[in-house]
Design an enzyme around this catalytic site. Structure first.
Site, short mmCIF file in Angstrom:
data_model
loop_
_atom_site.label_atom_id
_atom_site.label_comp_id
_atom_site.label_asym_id
_atom_site.label_seq_id
_atom_site.Cartn_x
_atom_site.Cartn_y
_atom_site.Cartn_z
N HIS A 132 -9.79 8.11 3.18
CA HIS A 132 -9.76 6.72 3.67
C HIS A 132 -11.17 6.15 3.84
CE1 HIS A 132 -5.66 8.03 4.94
NE2 HIS A 132 -5.38 6.81 4.56
N GLU A 168 -5.90 6.56 -2.57
CA GLU A 168 -5.98 5.54 -1.54
C GLU A 168 -6.40 4.19 -2.11
OE1 GLU A 168 -5.51 4.75 1.76
OE2 GLU A 168 -4.10 6.39 1.38
N TYR A 175 -4.00 14.36 -3.00
CA TYR A 175 -4.49 13.64 -1.84
C TYR A 175 -5.66 14.39 -1.19
CZ TYR A 175 -3.75 9.95 1.67
OH TYR A 175 -3.85 8.83 2.47
N HIS A 210 0.85 -1.21 0.00
CA HIS A 210 0.00 0.00 0.00
C HIS A 210 0.88 1.26 0.00
CE1 HIS A 210 -3.61 2.43 1.31
NE2 HIS A 210 -2.63 3.20 1.73
N GLU A 211 1.86 1.26 0.91
CA GLU A 211 2.73 2.45 1.03
C GLU A 211 3.57 2.66 -0.23
OE1 GLU A 211 0.81 3.26 4.17
OE2 GLU A 211 2.11 4.59 3.03
N ASP A 238 -9.85 14.23 7.17
CA ASP A 238 -9.08 13.22 6.43
C ASP A 238 -8.99 13.56 4.94
OD1 ASP A 238 -7.64 10.81 6.01
OD2 ASP A 238 -9.49 9.72 5.56
N HIS A 293 1.73 4.20 -3.01
CA HIS A 293 1.62 5.67 -2.92
C HIS A 293 2.79 6.31 -3.67
CE1 HIS A 293 -1.89 6.45 -0.56
NE2 HIS A 293 -1.47 5.79 0.50
O1 LIG Z 1 -4.28 3.81 4.57
C1 LIG Z 1 -3.26 4.07 5.13
N1 LIG Z 1 -2.48 5.11 4.78
O2 LIG Z 1 -2.90 5.93 3.77
C2 LIG Z 1 -2.73 3.22 6.30
C3 LIG Z 1 -3.36 3.58 7.61
C4 LIG Z 1 -3.03 2.39 8.49
C5 LIG Z 1 -2.31 1.42 7.57
C6 LIG Z 1 -0.93 2.03 7.31
C7 LIG Z 1 -1.21 3.26 6.45
C8 LIG Z 1 -3.00 1.71 6.22
ZN LIG Z 2 -2.70 5.16 2.02
#
Ligand SMILES: O=C(NO)[C@]12CC[C@H](CC1)C2
Ligand SMILES: [Zn+2]
Ligand SMILES: [Ca+2]
Length: 308
Positions: A233, A169, A160, A145-146, A228, A149
């Site tokens: 999210h 996201e 964002y 996920h990270e 947010d 990004h």
């Molecule tokens: O969605 C997220 N970041 O945009 C998260 C939040 C908690 C997990 C680590 C990072 C997923």
């Molecule tokens: Zn994220």
């Protein structure tokens, strides 16, 4: 000085032992992986509960990173390598920027920090407070996920905020699911391995059933808020559910190719959900034709969430 690329082992937060690409210099072993085709490397640090980045290299005396305070770093290093492999092997993308830049991760960031993020140059993982989260690098879907990004930031660069932000996201959740599936760990949930260690079976988000964790899965329930960054999210549940429908129709591999092409060739910084539908339709047409079942799956998936 005597130095060389080495192969070691490590124990991640799951307790399993994994093989690690390390580097040995003057008898000390580093979480420093030079094995990838990129001219960059994968290097993992610890902030030692501080907040200065990247912090200190994670090292070991015998190339066996087995101690409990090394588990978060083992996970970050190993999962970053798996995510690099997915983008390179599946899409020919050389690191997050397709320019072979280093993958830098820092664990043990802050104190009981319940979050993880890409700061524009590297991945950063908190330890969690042990109740809401365990160390956040402990889940391949979170690492993917990270890192996604970073891919998004160097391609579509979706702002964002509001719908572009929710799409940003969602792209990270989409590729998190795909990278986990590619590594034999398929599920529709995000963060199940690190969320609420005391509560088995729950997760941070579900792409199959966003409502499980208070996300909408249809435009009728779009959540207008200033919090947010406009609910990025929360509203990600809508494109996430569209992906769930599409992938159930045509499979994760074809979906991944369509989504990667849309993210890297058609989406731009202000793209909204309607633009995403069009970008995905165009990508499906490019890859499979306008009269293909893949094209129809995208159209159906987006229609099912009230878009198009
Ligand atoms: O969605 C997220 N970041 O945009 C998260 C939040 C908690 C997990 C680590 C990072 C997923
Ligand atoms: Zn994220
Ligand atoms: Ca998952």
């Amino acid at each position: 000085t005597q130095e060389a690329a080495t192969t070691g082992t490590g124990k991640g937060s799951s307790g399993e032992t994994v093989t690690l690409q390390t580097y040995q210099s003057n008898g000390t072993y580093y979480l420093y992986d030079t094995s990838k085709p990129m001219d960059g490397i994968i290097r993992t640090y610890t902030a030692n509960q501080g907040s200065s980045l990247p912090g200190n290299y994670v090292t070991d005396a015998d190339n066996n990173f087995q101690s409990s305070n090394q588990a978060a770093a083992v996970d970050a290093h190993y999962f970053a390598g798996l995510t690099y492999d997915y983008y390179y092997d599946t899409h020919g993308r050389n690191s997050y920027d397709n320019n072979g830049s280093d993958l830098i991760s820092t664990v043990h960031y802050g104190s009981n920090f319940n979050n993880a993020f890409w700061n524009g140059s590297q991945m950063v993982y908190g330890d969690g407070d042990g109740s809401t989260f365990s160390p956040l690098s402990g889940s391949l879907d979170v690492v993917a996920h990270e890192l996604t990004h970073a891919v998004t930031d160097t391609t579509a660069n979706l702002v964002y905020q509001d719908q572009p932000g929710a799409l940003n996201e969602s792209m990270s959740d989409v590729f998190a699911v795909i990278v986990e599936a590619e590594n034999g760990d398929f599920d529709w949930q995000l963060g199940e391995d690190i969320y609420t260690p005391g509560t088995p079976g729950d997760a941070l988000r579900s792409l199959e059933n966003p409502e499980l964790y208070d996300q909408p899965s249809h435009m009728d329930d779009y959540y207008n808020t200033s919090a947010d960054n406009g609910g990025v999210h929360t509203n990600s549940g809508i494109p996430n559910k569209a992906f769930y429908y599409i992938a159930n129709d045509i499979g994760l591999d074809k979906s991944g190719d369509i989504y990667y092409r849309a993210l890297t060739s058609y989406l731009t910084s202000q793209s909204d959900f309607e633009d995403a539908r069009n970008a995905l339709l165009q990508s499906a047409e490019d890859l499979y034709g306008a009269n293909s079942t893949e094209y129809q799956a995208v159209s159906d998936g987006y229609a099912a969430v009230g878009i198009g």
